[in-house]
Design an enzyme around this catalytic site. Structure first.
Site, PDB file in Angstrom:
ATOM      1  CG  HIS A 272      40.384  40.596  48.206  1.00  0.00           C
ATOM      2  ND1 HIS A 272      40.577  39.439  48.914  1.00  0.00           N
ATOM      3  CD2 HIS A 272      40.899  41.601  48.951  1.00  0.00           C
ATOM      4  CE1 HIS A 272      41.179  39.749  50.049  1.00  0.00           C
ATOM      5  NE2 HIS A 272      41.387  41.039  50.102  1.00  0.00           N
ATOM      6  CG  ASP A 323      43.379  49.368  49.371  1.00  0.00           C
ATOM      7  OD1 ASP A 323      43.530  49.934  50.469  1.00  0.00           O
ATOM      8  OD2 ASP A 323      43.906  48.288  49.077  1.00  0.00           O
TER       9      ASP A 323
HETATM   10  N1  CMC Z   1      41.923  45.173  37.343  1.00  0.00           N
HETATM   11  C1  CMC Z   1      41.827  44.449  36.219  1.00  0.00           C
HETATM   12  N2  CMC Z   1      41.837  43.112  36.191  1.00  0.00           N
HETATM   13  C2  CMC Z   1      41.954  42.493  37.371  1.00  0.00           C
HETATM   14  C3  CMC Z   1      42.045  43.172  38.578  1.00  0.00           C
HETATM   15  C4  CMC Z   1      42.032  44.573  38.544  1.00  0.00           C
HETATM   16  N3  CMC Z   1      42.137  45.287  39.663  1.00  0.00           N
HETATM   17  N4  CMC Z   1      42.161  42.300  39.588  1.00  0.00           N
HETATM   18  C5  CMC Z   1      42.118  41.090  39.029  1.00  0.00           C
HETATM   19  N5  CMC Z   1      42.004  41.203  37.692  1.00  0.00           N
HETATM   20  C6  CMC Z   1      41.954  40.114  36.743  1.00  0.00           C
HETATM   21  C7  CMC Z   1      43.357  39.660  36.391  1.00  0.00           C
HETATM   22  O1  CMC Z   1      43.877  40.373  35.306  1.00  0.00           O
HETATM   23  C8  CMC Z   1      43.127  38.206  36.088  1.00  0.00           C
HETATM   24  O2  CMC Z   1      42.563  38.113  34.817  1.00  0.00           O
HETATM   25  P1  CMC Z   1      43.008  36.936  33.812  1.00  0.00           P
HETATM   26  O3  CMC Z   1      42.633  35.670  34.536  1.00  0.00           O
HETATM   27  O4  CMC Z   1      42.237  37.229  32.585  1.00  0.00           O
HETATM   28  O5  CMC Z   1      44.491  37.072  33.673  1.00  0.00           O
HETATM   29  C9  CMC Z   1      42.060  37.803  37.082  1.00  0.00           C
HETATM   30  O6  CMC Z   1      41.332  38.990  37.369  1.00  0.00           O
HETATM   31  C10 CMC Z   1      42.627  37.240  38.374  1.00  0.00           C
HETATM   32  O7  CMC Z   1      43.490  38.215  38.928  1.00  0.00           O
HETATM   33  P2  CMC Z   1      44.838  37.933  39.694  1.00  0.00           P
HETATM   34  O8  CMC Z   1      45.696  39.131  39.661  1.00  0.00           O
HETATM   35  O9  CMC Z   1      45.447  36.658  39.198  1.00  0.00           O
HETATM   36  O10 CMC Z   1      44.278  37.698  41.147  1.00  0.00           O
HETATM   37  P3  CMC Z   1      45.140  37.621  42.447  1.00  0.00           P
HETATM   38  O11 CMC Z   1      44.298  36.925  43.437  1.00  0.00           O
HETATM   39  O12 CMC Z   1      46.475  37.093  42.186  1.00  0.00           O
HETATM   40  O13 CMC Z   1      45.331  39.165  42.821  1.00  0.00           O
HETATM   41  C11 CMC Z   1      44.918  41.340  43.545  1.00  0.00           C
HETATM   42  C12 CMC Z   1      44.519  39.875  43.679  1.00  0.00           C
HETATM   43  C13 CMC Z   1      44.283  42.112  44.691  1.00  0.00           C
HETATM   44  C14 CMC Z   1      46.437  41.479  43.637  1.00  0.00           C
HETATM   45  C15 CMC Z   1      44.429  41.879  42.184  1.00  0.00           C
HETATM   46  O14 CMC Z   1      43.020  41.817  42.142  1.00  0.00           O
HETATM   47  C16 CMC Z   1      44.914  43.283  41.915  1.00  0.00           C
HETATM   48  O15 CMC Z   1      46.030  43.453  41.423  1.00  0.00           O
HETATM   49  N6  CMC Z   1      44.091  44.318  42.235  1.00  0.00           N
HETATM   50  C17 CMC Z   1      44.519  45.692  42.081  1.00  0.00           C
HETATM   51  C18 CMC Z   1      45.384  46.104  43.265  1.00  0.00           C
HETATM   52  C19 CMC Z   1      44.561  46.274  44.532  1.00  0.00           C
HETATM   53  O16 CMC Z   1      43.511  46.889  44.523  1.00  0.00           O
HETATM   54  N7  CMC Z   1      45.091  45.738  45.637  1.00  0.00           N
HETATM   55  C20 CMC Z   1      44.440  45.843  46.963  1.00  0.00           C
HETATM   56  C21 CMC Z   1      43.964  44.509  47.445  1.00  0.00           C
HETATM   57  S1  CMC Z   1      42.807  44.579  48.798  1.00  0.00           S
HETATM   58  C22 CMC Z   1      43.551  45.404  50.081  1.00  0.00           C
HETATM   59  C23 CMC Z   1      44.778  44.769  50.584  1.00  0.00           C
HETATM   60  O17 CMC Z   1      44.836  43.591  50.885  1.00  0.00           O
HETATM   61  O18 CMC Z   1      45.750  45.481  50.735  1.00  0.00           O
END
Ligand code: CMC
Length: 386
Positions: A272, A323
């Protein structure tokens, strides 16, 4: 500060981009507050744990649209309005009958919501509150109707009694739900109703900021929620669990998770932008997922979920979000996976509409800047010379 930035800003020189607007505060709000370090969520002054225990979705709508809890009379009035406005207009019914039954439910819901604006042409432009009631009342009817039509079943007309949760399950399944199913869905609707400046709420306020109408803002918000990095993640979680199901009940969710991580794939339902600890909504959903998966004889879903959760914690120190467990909850209720994000929508309308009303009270056009990184002053070659 804003003025300083304005005077020194030069699109060619500005050195810093907040990619994904990370950490940027774009609006003030009374709708919700998230403490990402301590895992605390507050809707308009009330902790989500208290609302989960004591409130209803209808009451949360009132709270988010009025910034206070309703009296009994006010709650009855809003509930009656929701009940009385559940019918959907002919133009939407015709669309639901004619649309390709293979279409994605979120796409259908987005288009149908846009069409709903035709029902309100008699209302003044600034009747946001009445329009919010109309949309909230009709979204469940649209979702249930499309779900039935695509399975070759007759549409079930909404009842003019009962809660949003009760009526949705009734229209979806063609039979009245038990009290437990109604309560479970009602709790899910409370938990998904509002969540700070997430992508769809930002979209909603940005559209509202141009003084465009509520239907346009909600339609755009639905399109934003649909994405798998946002609300679409709940359907994506179920797809992962179905992949495990295909391997049989003994499937190894730890190896499955590690394998995906090794391939640099995201594990849906984890991570998140704001929470750096367990999402407080996920705690409630986790409890529901555990008891429902046991009740329905799908204990393996919860076991795999816990294996994934522990693996994500040990490998990446990343916690689940709203989720992750909601997928198992909805699956246990017999709901088709591609409807999960639609259920998210019929709840989040509460937060979107609240933010839209707030934007209208203190509006300023949302208009950030972009750092231009392309060429300049290129020679324009005639087309035959390119
Ligand atoms: N699985 C594997 N690695 C992850 C995940 C995940 N679900 N989420 C974050 N990471 C890692 C990511 O690869 C990155 O690692 P590194 O720094 O080594 O590259 C680090 O954690 C930071 O992640 P980010 O994607 O840059 O973080 P963000 O704040 O841009 O994205 C997010 C947040 C929710 C998009 C992301 O955690 C994600 O893609 N999660 C999976 C999709 C998901 O479950 N989305 C629902 C969000 S909550 C409900 C809503 O708001 O709708």
């Amino acid at each position: 500060m804003a003025n300083d930035l304005h005077t020194v800003f030069d699109e060619t020189l500005y050195p810093y981009i907040n990619k994904g607007l990370d950490g940027v505060v774009a609006f003030s709000t009374t709708k919700s507050s998230i403490d990402g370090q301590n895992g605390e969520l507050i809707y308009t002054g009330y902790n989500i744990d208290v609302l989960a225990e004591k409130s209803t979705f209808e009451e949360v709508c009132f709270l988010l649209w009025n910034d206070r809890l309703p009296t009994q009379n006010e709650l009855d009035d809003l509930t009656h309005k929701f009940q009385a406005r559940r019918d959907i207009p002919k133009v939407v019914l015709d669309y639901l009958h004619s649309v390709d039954k293979e279409s994605k439910p979120m796409s259908v819901l987005r288009t149908a919501t846009s069409m709903l604006s035709e029902t309100d042409i008699h209302l003044p432009d600034d009747s946001y509150y009445e329009k919010a009631i109309n949309i909230t009342a009709k979204l469940p009817t649209i979702i249930a109707a499309f779900s039935r039509l695509r399975s070759g079943k007759e549409i079930v007309q909404p009842k003019i009694t009962g809660s949003t949760a009760f009526n949705f399950l009734y229209m979806l399944n063609g039979e009245e739900p038990g009290i437990q199913a109604e309560k479970t869905l009602d709790l899910c609707l409370i938990l998904h109703a509002e969540h700070g400046m997430n992508a769809s709420t930002f979209t909603c306020r940005t559209v509202g900021g141009t003084l465009s109408d509520l239907y346009s803002a909600i339609t755009a918000a639905i399109g934003t929620l649909k994405g798998p990095l946002h609300g679409g993640a709940n359907t994506a979680v179920m797809q992962m669990l179905m992949e495990l199901e295909e391997q049989g009940k003994d499937a190894n969710a730890v190896a499955f998770t590690k394998d995906k991580l090794a391939k640099k794939e995201k594990i849906m339902g984890f991570g998140h932008r704001v929470y750096k600890t367990f999402d407080p909504r996920a705690r409630h959903l986790q409890k529901m997922a555990q008891s429902l998966s046991e009740e329905t004889g799908h204990e393996e879903l919860y076991r795999w979920s816990m294996d994934m959760l522990n693996t994500m914690k040990s490998e990446k120190n990343i916690d689940p979000n709203v989720d992750f467990f909601s997928a198992t909850v909805y699956f246990s209720m017999g709901i088709q996976p591609d409807l999960y994000t639609c259920i998210f929508t019929m709840s989040r309308i509460a937060g979107w509409a609240g933010h839209y009303m707030e934007q209208m009270e203190h509006n300023r056009l949302v208009r950030p800047r972009a750092l231009y990184v392309g060429e300049k002053n290129m020679d324009y070659a005639p087309i035959e010379e390119r």
